[in-house]
Design an enzyme around this catalytic site. Structure first.
Site, short mmCIF file in Angstrom:
data_model
loop_
_atom_site.label_atom_id
_atom_site.label_comp_id
_atom_site.label_asym_id
_atom_site.label_seq_id
_atom_site.Cartn_x
_atom_site.Cartn_y
_atom_site.Cartn_z
N CYS A 173 0.82 -1.22 0.00
CA CYS A 173 0.00 0.00 0.00
C CYS A 173 0.85 1.27 0.00
CB CYS A 173 -0.94 0.00 1.20
SG CYS A 173 -1.86 -1.53 1.34
N HIS A 211 -3.46 6.68 1.70
CA HIS A 211 -3.89 5.33 1.30
C HIS A 211 -5.24 5.04 1.95
CE1 HIS A 211 -4.30 1.16 0.77
NE2 HIS A 211 -3.97 0.85 2.01
N ASN A 224 -10.27 -0.77 -0.30
CA ASN A 224 -8.81 -0.67 -0.20
C ASN A 224 -8.20 -1.30 -1.45
OD1 ASN A 224 -6.09 -1.13 0.30
ND2 ASN A 224 -6.38 -1.75 2.43
N1 ACO Z 1 -18.74 -8.92 9.48
C1 ACO Z 1 -19.23 -9.11 10.71
N2 ACO Z 1 -18.46 -9.42 11.77
C2 ACO Z 1 -17.14 -9.55 11.56
C3 ACO Z 1 -16.56 -9.37 10.29
C4 ACO Z 1 -17.41 -9.05 9.22
N3 ACO Z 1 -16.97 -8.86 7.96
N4 ACO Z 1 -15.22 -9.55 10.39
C5 ACO Z 1 -14.97 -9.82 11.67
N5 ACO Z 1 -16.13 -9.83 12.39
C6 ACO Z 1 -16.31 -10.09 13.82
C7 ACO Z 1 -15.17 -10.85 14.43
O1 ACO Z 1 -15.33 -12.24 14.26
C8 ACO Z 1 -15.27 -10.43 15.87
O2 ACO Z 1 -16.29 -11.16 16.49
P1 ACO Z 1 -16.16 -11.64 18.04
O3 ACO Z 1 -16.06 -10.36 18.84
O4 ACO Z 1 -17.39 -12.41 18.26
O5 ACO Z 1 -14.89 -12.44 18.08
C9 ACO Z 1 -15.73 -8.97 15.80
O6 ACO Z 1 -16.33 -8.83 14.49
C10 ACO Z 1 -14.60 -7.99 15.93
O7 ACO Z 1 -13.55 -8.34 15.02
P2 ACO Z 1 -12.20 -7.56 14.97
O8 ACO Z 1 -11.28 -8.19 13.97
O9 ACO Z 1 -11.70 -7.37 16.36
O10 ACO Z 1 -12.71 -6.13 14.39
P3 ACO Z 1 -11.94 -4.77 14.30
O11 ACO Z 1 -12.72 -3.77 15.05
O12 ACO Z 1 -10.48 -4.90 14.58
O13 ACO Z 1 -12.13 -4.40 12.76
C11 ACO Z 1 -10.86 -4.35 10.72
C12 ACO Z 1 -11.52 -5.22 11.77
C13 ACO Z 1 -11.95 -3.56 10.03
C14 ACO Z 1 -10.18 -5.26 9.72
C15 ACO Z 1 -9.86 -3.38 11.38
O14 ACO Z 1 -9.01 -4.06 12.26
C16 ACO Z 1 -9.02 -2.65 10.36
O15 ACO Z 1 -9.52 -1.91 9.53
N6 ACO Z 1 -7.70 -2.79 10.39
C17 ACO Z 1 -6.83 -2.17 9.43
C18 ACO Z 1 -6.84 -2.90 8.15
C19 ACO Z 1 -5.94 -2.22 7.15
O16 ACO Z 1 -5.72 -1.04 7.22
N7 ACO Z 1 -5.38 -2.93 6.19
C20 ACO Z 1 -4.53 -2.26 5.25
C21 ACO Z 1 -3.37 -2.95 4.92
S1 ACO Z 1 -3.67 -4.24 3.82
C22 ACO Z 1 -2.36 -4.39 2.80
O17 ACO Z 1 -1.40 -3.72 2.96
C23 ACO Z 1 -2.40 -5.42 1.67
#
Ligand code: ACO
Length: 315
Positions: free
Chosen positions: A116, A241, A271
């Site tokens: 990214c 990004h 993304n």
């Molecule tokens: N729909 C519904 N529920 C979901 C989903 C979904 N798509 N995905 C996960 N959950 C659930 C999980 O199972 C978890 O349930 P639980 O509490 O019962 O265990 C709950 O939602 C919370 O999951 P988390 O992973 O803790 O959610 P978080 O608040 O961390 O959000 C996210 C996840 C959106 C991915 C966030 O961490 C994020 O945006 N991180 C940054 C990602 C990023 O910037 N990537 C860029 C780099 S990629 C690259 O370079 C190729």
């Protein structure tokens, strides 16, 4: 600090025609529009279909940028593509553009993989090459991804985030303030495919990436401005990004920056890794948001972990 800076002459955009909404994903897995919008800001993304691929998206964006620039193609001295998802490991996407775009064979063509952060890495690399070759004063820099082919459609924690697309710019060097910050720190937090990986799909520790992003963005903004001898208010646009709207909102709040200067399209595009910054710039040009002489601070961060920022101006 006065030195050679990068100026964007023209841009080109290319998005796949197929839009995939959150409801489309909810139809195939246990997720929903509300969860995705609240956690990420994403409402839909584009996925390739049929004949569309990373290479064809890159070609379309690059062709548009070249056509708009109006320059003699013999003046292009370098072609770089930022990508982690080209059609082939080799040949590079960049080398496949040569014939289709009618460009000279005797110039460098290569891809850069800094995930990214790839686009700021590519701009900084192009700047160094252009210094060395004043007879061919323009570079074509494209960012493209086809991440849909790297998504595990049984993993809702990653497949909701990513999309496909391409953006391209033609650049040249001009007098002006310039600075860049490029860096990396080893981590397998985001582990995309590969012979040593346990998966051929994108895997990610979302929370770790989130923490990294909100730490590295203020560092990049402050260090880049300090190196250029500039202040926040001299930047017209912060082009980040597009990883997660919450990451951008967090940084705007923490640094007390004007949110309206952060262009955002993650709601429609998702993304797109190395393509997200040039897609933003191309959309901004299409919408008439960019004005002559404006300064853009480009900010990339992602897998590696890597980060990259630079200041460019608009023609
Ligand atoms: N729909 C519904 N529920 C979901 C989903 C979904 N798509 N995905 C996960 N959950 C659930 C999980 O199972 C978890 O349930 P639980 O509490 O019962 O265990 C709950 O939602 C919370 O999951 P988390 O992973 O803790 O959610 P978080 O608040 O961390 O959000 C996210 C996840 C959106 C991915 C966030 O961490 C994020 O945006 N991180 C940054 C990602 C990023 O910037 N990537 C860029 C780099 S990629 C690259 O370079 C190729």
């Amino acid at each position: 600090m006065i030195m050679k800076s990068v100026q964007i002459i023209s841009t080109g955009l290319s998005l796949p025609s197929r839009a995939v909404t959150n409801d489309d994903l909810a139809a195939i897995e246990d997720t929903n529009d509300e969860w995705i919008v609240k956690r990420t800001g994403i409402r839909e993304r584009r996925f390739t279909e049929g004949e569309e691929s990373a290479n064809s998206l890159a070609l379309r964006a690059a062709e548009r940028a070249l056509k708009k620039s109006g320059i003699d193609r013999k003046k292009i001295g370098l072609v770089i593509v930022a990508t982690l998802s080209g059609d082939y490991s080799t040949p590079s996407v960049a080398s496949q553009l040569q014939q289709a775009l009618g460009l000279d064979k005797d110039i460098p063509y290569f891809d850069i993989n800094a995930a990214c952060s790839g686009f700021p890495y590519a701009i900084e690399t192009a700047r160094s090459f252009l210094y060395a070759n004043p007879e061919r004063p323009y570079a074509l820099v494209t960012g493209v991804e086809e991440l849909s082919k790297l998504l595990d459609m049984t993993d809702r924690s990653t497949n909701i985030l990513f999309g496909d697309g391409a953006g391209a710019v033609v650049i040249r060097l001009v007098e002006g303030s310039y600075a860049s910050v490029l860096g990396a720190q080893s981590s397998l937090a985001i582990n995309c495919m590969g012979a040593k990986s346990d998966s051929s799909y994108i895997r990610m520790d979302g929370k770790e990436v989130f923490r990294f992003a909100v730490r590295i963005l203020p560092h990049m903004i402050n260090t880049t401005l300090e190196k250029a001898g500039m202040t926040y208010d001299q930047i017209d646009w912060f082009v980040c990004h597009q990883a997660n709207k919450r990451i951008i909102d967090h940084v705007v709040r923490a640094m007390k920056l004007p949110g309206e200067k952060f262009y955002c399209n993650i709601d429609r595009i998702g993304n797109t890794s190395g393509a997200s910054i040039p897609i933003c710039i191309a959309e901004m040009e299409e919408k008439g948001l960019l004005h002559s002489g404006e300064k853009l601070l480009l900010l990339g961060f992602g897998s590696g972990l890597t980060w990259g920022s630079c200041i460019v101006s608009y023609r």
